[in-house]
Design an enzyme around this catalytic site. Sequence first.
Site, mmCIF file in Angstrom:
data_model
loop_
_atom_site.group_PDB
_atom_site.id
_atom_site.type_symbol
_atom_site.label_atom_id
_atom_site.label_comp_id
_atom_site.label_asym_id
_atom_site.label_seq_id
_atom_site.Cartn_x
_atom_site.Cartn_y
_atom_site.Cartn_z
ATOM 1 N N SER A 130 0.845 -1.196 0.000
ATOM 2 C CA SER A 130 0.000 0.000 0.000
ATOM 3 C C SER A 130 0.880 1.246 0.000
ATOM 4 C CB SER A 130 -0.889 0.004 1.239
ATOM 5 O OG SER A 130 -0.088 0.302 2.374
ATOM 6 N N LYS A 131 0.222 2.389 0.012
ATOM 7 C CA LYS A 131 0.919 3.681 0.039
ATOM 8 C C LYS A 131 1.918 3.755 1.204
ATOM 9 C CE LYS A 131 -0.931 7.774 -1.911
ATOM 10 N NZ LYS A 131 -1.694 7.554 -3.100
ATOM 11 N N ARG A 132 1.513 3.153 2.281
ATOM 12 C CA ARG A 132 2.350 3.120 3.487
ATOM 13 C C ARG A 132 3.753 2.583 3.186
ATOM 14 N NH1 ARG A 132 2.035 -0.901 7.282
ATOM 15 N NH2 ARG A 132 0.521 -1.978 5.975
#
Length: 491
Positions: free
Chosen positions: A254-256
């Site tokens: 994910s973006k994380r």
Amino acid sequence: MSKPVRVRYAPSPTGFPHVGNIRTALFNWLFARHHGGSFIVRIEDTDVARTVEGAVEAILDGLRWLGLDWDEGPEVGGNHGPYFQSQRLKRYQEAADRLVAQGNAYRCYCSSERLDQMRAEQVKHKQPPGYDRACRTLTAEECGIREGQGIVPVVRFKVPLTGQTRTNDLIRGEVVFENSTLDDFVLLKSDGYPTYHLANIVDDHEMKVSHVLRAEEWLSSLPRHLLLYQAMGYQPPLFAHLPMILGTDRSKLSKRHGAVSITEYKEMGYLPETMVNFLALLGWSLDDKTEIMSREQLVQGFSLERVSRTAAIFNIEKLNWMNGVYIRTLTIDDFAQRSLPLLDKKLPAQVKRPLSLDYIRQLAPLFQERARTLAEVPELSDFFFVDELEYDAALLVGKKSTRESTLRCLEASRERILKLDRFDKESLEGSLRPLAEELGVKTGELFGALRTATTGRTAAPPLFETMAVLGKDLCLKRIDVALDKLRGMGL
Ligand code: GLU
């Protein structure tokens, strides 16, 4: 391989292309180029409700940016078009009709209320979800009654109730599915649009796709596709399901984890050559050690045998490292040219435009060694462009120095600089290094004050090179401003 290699990238424009999508595109492209085959782009835009505006452009831009040219598809055309599924609806409807006529599919008149209720019951009784096949055994007469009531049916596939569906996945080896675990999935919706399964197999067949390379998440669709190929009497392509991509903590990417859309990587200042190299290593390797590979080396070395079965790990630190490596291989001119759009975009509005490429070329060597992304260039170099530096007077006075001593350093430096005829690194160093000794201060103190005065920062590229690019007039002007700041300090 007997049949010509024809592979496709078949994105759905339901969002902007992320790391996984582009890795699929790249592997298909590498496979096609390695075998001298064709790389097809097909837009699977049959889910009208989920279609995102601008997604097709973003997908194509992303491919272009990475240099993944396609032989057939949007814009370039080809013999098997159109390459947008929304323009091929008739073909899917005909296929659905044929399957119904053959007895491999049936029309289903169940209302959404009934289906919702059925699902709720299944959940309640902890039964596996899936259509209960209520319409599978309707007679022609019963269908006629429903048609007469104006009910528009969907078409469902009649999945064999027993037996197994199996194939040999080129990466995962033999895969076997129990037919009893599949429900009678929808092929054609009531609005005449196909589902992914139907459109996908019709097109892969009509477009003469030889190999399907796609992400592992589609593996569960494979038995449905194989059954459809069989029912249609088509020879299925060969399948290769690519490993998942996870974050460094092994959770869903994910973006994380720094995974963003391909457009964002461009804006963040990653080079396309880095992205190609980095993405190629997400699930494939040449050997156990080679990391940096040119596009040609990747094409030459790519093979499905070296695609791993286990999940690939996306590591943003590795991407940053690799980008730094690629940035340092650029010529100064190339680096300057590529930095220009980001400088233009990110430098403060008051900086006069258009920016001078010549000037950027002069300062480029100072940053090429340090920047990990092109987007860092404006951040690191803005003091080269702005008229006035904004910083606190206290920043001029080093930790082990005093205001008086700093004043003396800068005043004396000013005198020296004024007298310089040549203003390059050597003359600056030749004149200012001895000055520290003459003033009885550490070079660190003198250079530190000069660095802050000329750049407004305590950390900047090598001082004399920086001053040389800034030029004598600007350095003098900035030293004067610094002196004023010091004189006004604490008043
Ligand atoms: N449209 C599907 C996607 O968005 C294609 C999957 C496949 O390659 O079969 O990825």
